[in-house]
Write a protein that holds these residues in place. Structure first.
Motif, PDB file in Angstrom:
ATOM      1  N   LEU A  32     107.998 -64.987  37.551  1.00 39.06           N
ATOM      2  CA  LEU A  32     107.714 -66.188  36.765  1.00 39.06           C
ATOM      3  C   LEU A  32     108.946 -67.067  36.575  1.00 39.06           C
ATOM      4  N   VAL A  33     110.107 -66.471  36.509  1.00 34.36           N
ATOM      5  CA  VAL A  33     111.331 -67.234  36.275  1.00 34.36           C
ATOM      6  C   VAL A  33     111.910 -67.797  37.563  1.00 34.36           C
ATOM      7  N   TRP A  34     111.814 -67.027  38.648  1.00 38.13           N
ATOM      8  CA  TRP A  34     112.420 -67.436  39.914  1.00 38.13           C
ATOM      9  C   TRP A  34     111.437 -67.173  41.048  1.00 38.13           C
ATOM     10  N   PRO A  35     110.452 -68.065  41.219  1.00 39.11           N
ATOM     11  CA  PRO A  35     109.359 -67.798  42.163  1.00 39.11           C
ATOM     12  C   PRO A  35     109.632 -68.181  43.616  1.00 39.11           C
ATOM     13  N   TRP A  36     110.856 -68.533  43.968  1.00 35.04           N
ATOM     14  CA  TRP A  36     111.197 -68.902  45.343  1.00 35.04           C
ATOM     15  C   TRP A  36     110.432 -70.124  45.834  1.00 35.04           C
ATOM     16  N   ARG A  37     110.398 -71.143  45.017  1.00 31.05           N
ATOM     17  CA  ARG A  37     109.789 -72.398  45.454  1.00 31.05           C
ATOM     18  C   ARG A  37     110.549 -73.547  44.816  1.00 31.05           C
ATOM     19  N   GLU A  38     110.393 -74.705  45.390  1.00 32.75           N
ATOM     20  CA  GLU A  38     111.189 -75.857  44.966  1.00 32.75           C
ATOM     21  C   GLU A  38     110.553 -76.659  43.830  1.00 32.75           C
ATOM     22  N   GLU A  39     109.225 -76.682  43.759  1.00 29.28           N
ATOM     23  CA  GLU A  39     108.581 -77.528  42.752  1.00 29.28           C
ATOM     24  C   GLU A  39     108.726 -76.931  41.345  1.00 29.28           C
ATOM     25  N   ARG A  40     108.454 -77.765  40.348  1.00 25.93           N
ATOM     26  CA  ARG A  40     108.570 -77.353  38.945  1.00 25.93           C
ATOM     27  C   ARG A  40     107.616 -76.192  38.671  1.00 25.93           C
ATOM     28  N   LEU A  41     108.081 -75.237  37.884  1.00 26.74           N
ATOM     29  CA  LEU A  41     107.271 -74.074  37.554  1.00 26.74           C
ATOM     30  C   LEU A  41     106.127 -74.457  36.621  1.00 26.74           C
ATOM     31  N   ASP A  42     104.937 -74.032  36.929  1.00 27.29           N
ATOM     32  CA  ASP A  42     103.766 -74.260  36.078  1.00 27.29           C
ATOM     33  C   ASP A  42     102.780 -73.120  36.335  1.00 27.29           C
ATOM     34  N   PRO A  43     102.642 -72.205  35.423  1.00 30.41           N
ATOM     35  CA  PRO A  43     103.164 -72.215  34.057  1.00 30.41           C
ATOM     36  C   PRO A  43     104.639 -71.802  33.996  1.00 30.41           C
ATOM     37  N   LEU A  44     105.286 -72.257  32.941  1.00 29.15           N
ATOM     38  CA  LEU A  44     106.695 -71.993  32.705  1.00 29.15           C
ATOM     39  C   LEU A  44     106.821 -70.894  31.658  1.00 29.15           C
ATOM     40  N   LEU A  45     107.546 -69.838  31.969  1.00 26.10           N
ATOM     41  CA  LEU A  45     107.737 -68.743  31.027  1.00 26.10           C
ATOM     42  C   LEU A  45     108.662 -69.178  29.903  1.00 26.10           C
ATOM     43  N   LEU A  60     103.732 -68.904  27.615  1.00 26.58           N
ATOM     44  CA  LEU A  60     103.855 -69.858  28.703  1.00 26.58           C
ATOM     45  C   LEU A  60     103.578 -71.286  28.244  1.00 26.58           C
ATOM     46  N   ALA A  61     104.220 -72.228  28.909  1.00 29.81           N
ATOM     47  CA  ALA A  61     103.883 -73.642  28.780  1.00 29.81           C
ATOM     48  C   ALA A  61     103.229 -74.037  30.098  1.00 29.81           C
ATOM     49  N   SER A  62     102.117 -74.774  30.005  1.00 34.47           N
ATOM     50  CA  SER A  62     101.403 -75.147  31.223  1.00 34.47           C
ATOM     51  C   SER A  62     100.822 -76.548  31.101  1.00 34.47           C
ATOM     52  N   SER A  63     100.811 -77.259  32.214  1.00 34.68           N
ATOM     53  CA  SER A  63     100.172 -78.572  32.227  1.00 34.68           C
ATOM     54  C   SER A  63      98.661 -78.432  32.045  1.00 34.68           C
ATOM     55  N   GLN A  64      98.114 -77.238  32.311  1.00 33.92           N
ATOM     56  CA  GLN A  64      96.683 -76.979  32.129  1.00 33.92           C
ATOM     57  C   GLN A  64      96.300 -76.879  30.650  1.00 33.92           C
ATOM     58  N   LEU A  87      97.382 -66.893  37.959  1.00 36.66           N
ATOM     59  CA  LEU A  87      97.668 -67.208  36.566  1.00 36.66           C
ATOM     60  C   LEU A  87      97.385 -68.656  36.163  1.00 36.66           C
ATOM     61  N   PRO A  88      97.775 -69.667  36.946  1.00 36.44           N
ATOM     62  CA  PRO A  88      97.499 -71.043  36.525  1.00 36.44           C
ATOM     63  C   PRO A  88      96.015 -71.331  36.283  1.00 36.44           C
TER      64      PRO A  88
END
Length: 113
Positions: A32-45, A60-64, A87-88
């Motif tokens: 959750l903290v370091w998911p190996w991707r470039e885009e913003r984390l969603d959900p954010l721990l 978690l914080a989520s745009s959903q 999870l999202p």
């Protein structure tokens, strides 16, 4: 210094210990903290809380869920890869909602997922 030292002549000769529940928790948090991707984390721990030996609550914080923090109860011994990938969308399923604690606006129970 009190640190066990093992001399290894051949790496295959060392018996590795079985994974512990803490190893599973580490996998969840690291993913959750370091998911190996470039885009913003969603959900954010935002944080976590051990509820028991095999129950972890993630905050978690989520745009959903724009109205606030979502808490998710998980079992670290469960299907971690599938859970983290889904999870999202799982945090929006109303059939999984439970009574929230004072630190969140929504609690999602994924202990049986």
């Amino acid at each position: 210094m009190g640190i066990p030292l093992i001399t290894v002549h051949h790496p295959l000769s060392v018996d590795l210990p079985a994974p512990t529940p803490e190893d599973d928790v580490y996998t969840i948090l690291r993913t959750l903290v370091w998911p190996w991707r470039e885009e913003r984390l969603d959900p954010l721990l935002l944080g976590f809380l051990f509820r028991s030996a095999d129950r972890l609550r993630l905050y978690l914080a989520s745009s959903q869920v724009p109205e606030g923090v979502v808490a998710v109860d998980t079992r670290p011994s469960g299907a971690l890869t599938a859970l983290l990938a889904a999870l999202p969308s799982l945090i929006t399923e109303t059939c999984r909602y439970a009574e929230p604690d004072p630190y969140c606006v929504r609690l999602v129970d994924l202990t049986d997922w």
